[in-house]
Design an enzyme around this catalytic site. Structure first.
Site, PDB file in Angstrom:
ATOM      1  N   LYS A   1       4.941   4.390  -9.912  1.00  0.00           N
ATOM      2  CA  LYS A   1       3.624   4.247  -9.272  1.00  0.00           C
ATOM      3  C   LYS A   1       2.535   4.052 -10.334  1.00  0.00           C
ATOM      4  O   LYS A   1       1.624   3.227 -10.167  1.00  0.00           O
ATOM      5  CB  LYS A   1       3.339   5.483  -8.415  1.00  0.00           C
ATOM      6  CG  LYS A   1       4.295   5.600  -7.224  1.00  0.00           C
ATOM      7  CD  LYS A   1       4.246   6.982  -6.596  1.00  0.00           C
ATOM      8  CE  LYS A   1       5.196   7.103  -5.416  1.00  0.00           C
ATOM      9  NZ  LYS A   1       5.387   8.480  -4.953  1.00  0.00           N
TER      10      LYS A   1
ATOM     11  N   GLU B   1       0.815  -1.218   0.000  1.00  0.00           N
ATOM     12  CA  GLU B   1       0.000   0.000   0.000  1.00  0.00           C
ATOM     13  C   GLU B   1       0.848   1.267   0.000  1.00  0.00           C
ATOM     14  O   GLU B   1       0.535   2.251  -0.671  1.00  0.00           O
ATOM     15  CB  GLU B   1      -0.918  -0.014   1.239  1.00  0.00           C
ATOM     16  CG  GLU B   1      -1.968   1.053   1.250  1.00  0.00           C
ATOM     17  CD  GLU B   1      -2.941   0.908   0.093  1.00  0.00           C
ATOM     18  OE1 GLU B   1      -2.789   1.702  -0.857  1.00  0.00           O
ATOM     19  OE2 GLU B   1      -3.823   0.041   0.110  1.00  0.00           O
TER      20      GLU B   1
ATOM     21  N   VAL C   1       2.490   3.319  -3.344  1.00  0.00           N
ATOM     22  CA  VAL C   1       1.804   4.227  -4.268  1.00  0.00           C
ATOM     23  C   VAL C   1       1.008   5.266  -3.492  1.00  0.00           C
ATOM     24  O   VAL C   1       0.120   4.918  -2.700  1.00  0.00           O
ATOM     25  CB  VAL C   1       0.860   3.445  -5.212  1.00  0.00           C
ATOM     26  CG1 VAL C   1       0.134   4.401  -6.153  1.00  0.00           C
ATOM     27  CG2 VAL C   1       1.632   2.401  -6.011  1.00  0.00           C
TER      28      VAL C   1
END
Ligand code: HSE
Length: 455
Positions: free
Chosen positions: A228, A152, A155
């Protein structure tokens, strides 16, 4: 190396299957004690009681590794085993979850995560560069081992976009995912606009605040945003991750003049990552863009990130929040660790990238030349009769319709600045027109070209 002793761990080595969460402590190893690693230790300790209550078991940091063992990080490591090698920490028998906060797409980060997964450890990482390059092979390893590989924090810092993509939007066909994905760049652009500060001073502040990458060129040249975006695009469109297929421009060429010209025209400049599903494949691009003042994305300021998703069932949604910084990123890492603490031993976990690796489609890249949109051009030209007409002719020959064309100032050196805004056209047409203007000998120096993005 000190020996680690966990409280009442299961040392049998057998695979246990249970319908209940085990009540032994979850034994956590942390590799990398930079801004995020230190913030994570503080968070896990400060919220120990609450985390235990919510996870149904205590979280215990049992081992760490970092580059400099003697550095004072303002965190008490008494009782925590120090390892000189991330690879050794990753496979230690006394560890349940390996948290990789080293960074980088190769070296210790890659080998230790690979070893941890092969040794049957769950992994949490904030490493977008590693996932952008090796995410598919690591996801495959995790799937084979029935392990969690949670990322998690990789990004958009504290924004829980991975869980949204992996779980909440599973029933959606996503057509576009976009956003402001680098806190450092957004912080720089915001302060340049609001305070007229120089690029260099803004970057120095972003580094001091712990927003920037170890090598800040990754931020300002757009690579971090591209890493990302590559992860998000793969999850959005069900493809393999292809960071090299992303068109890339950073913010280093953006000047205060561009920012002022954008404001005059009703726009603000943001570094965007945009991935769109097109008929010819995925158009994925990272570049500075002019977004209309007053739009939601234009209002995202400072270190804040935002991710916008368009899905066929859900429609449009946007999540925003802190995109960098120790505490916000540690919040995401701790959430990932908590998921592991709550999971039941021996139970299979959902696919890392939202769908099994075996079902991911190859990534087909849509050529940037076909990108369609409006363009802002700032041209330093010879201040002579016929210059404006020559520019207009080159635009017309590429079938480009102009929204506005203004000569902003004439200098003593015989040059003038012309600012043009086009209606929607293609990247190919704009590049051809600019080549033509250059061939006509009208252009002095480099042309500035900024794409206009309408939400
Ligand atoms: N350097 C990154 C940023 C950190 O500024 O967004 C979070 O990935």
């Amino acid at each position: 190396m000190q020996h680690i002793t966990g409280r009442n761990p299961d040392r049998s080595g057998k695979t246990m299957t249970s319908n209940t969460i085990p009540n032994q402590p979850l034994r956590i190893a942390i590799a990398g004690l930079g801004t995020v690693g230190v913030a994570l230790i503080h968070l896990v300790r400060n919220q120990a009681e609450m985390l235990e209550e919510r996870c149904g078991r205590p979280l215990e940091i049992v081992g760490v590794t970092a580059r400099s063992p003697d550095k004072d990080r303002g965190v008490d490591l008494n009782g925590v085993a120090w390892f000189d090698s991330a690879d050794d920490l990753a496979v230690s028998d006394d560890v349940d979850v390996y948290v990789e906060l080293i960074g980088g797409d190769e070296g210790d980060a890659r080998t230790s995560v690979t070893k941890a997964l092969k040794a049957g450890k769950h992994v949490v990482t904030a490493n977008k560069a590693l996932l952008a390059k090796h995410g598919v092979e690591l996801a495959e390893l995790a799937e084979e081992g029935g392990l969690l590989l949670n990322f998690e924090a990789a990004v958009a810092g504290g924004i829980p976009i991975i869980k949204v993509m992996r779980e909440s939007l599973t029933a959606n066909e996503v057509t576009r995912i976009s956003g402001i994905l680098n806190g450092t760049c957004n912080y720089i652009l915001t302060r340049m606009e609001r305070e007229g500060m120089s690029f260099e001073d803004c970057l120095a502040d972003a580094q001091r605040l712990g927003y920037a990458e170890a090598d800040p060129t990754f931020d300002i040249e757009g690579n971090d945003t591209a890493h990302k975006l590559a992860i998000l695009a793969a999850m959005a469109f069900g493809t393999r991750i292809e960071a090299d297929a992303i068109y890339l421009e950073g913010i280093t060429k953006i000047t205060v003049e561009d920012i002022a010209a954008a404001a005059d025209l009703g726009y603000r400049i943001k570094l965007l990552g945009v991935a769109t599903r097109t008929e010819s494949g995925v158009e994925a691009r990272v570049h500075p863009a002019m977004v209309p003042l007053g739009s939601a994305i234009a209002e995202i300021s400072g270190v804040t990130n935002a991710v916008a998703v368009e899905g066929d069932s859900v429609g449009s949604l946007m999540l925003s929040g802190p995109g960098a910084g120790g505490e916000a990123t540690a919040s995401a890492v701790a959430g990932d660790i908590a998921d592991i603490a709550k999971s039941r031993p021996g139970h299979q976990h959902g696919p890392v990238l939202g769908q099994p690796v075996a079902t991911l489609a190859p990534h087909t890249r849509a050529p940037m030349a076909r990108h369609e949109g409006g363009y802002f051009l700032r041209l330093q030209v010879a201040d002579q009769p016929g210059t404006m007409a020559a520019i207009a002719t080159r635009m017309a020959s590429e079938d480009i319709s102009l929204n506005s064309i203004v000569q902003r100032n004439a200098d003593d050196d015989g040059t003038a600045t012309i600012v043009l805004v086009t209606h929607a056209t293609t990247e190919e047409a704009i590049r051809n027109a600019l080549d033509g203007i250059r061939k006509d000998g009208r252009l002095m120096g480099d042309a500035q070209m900024i794409r206009i993005e309408t939400p």
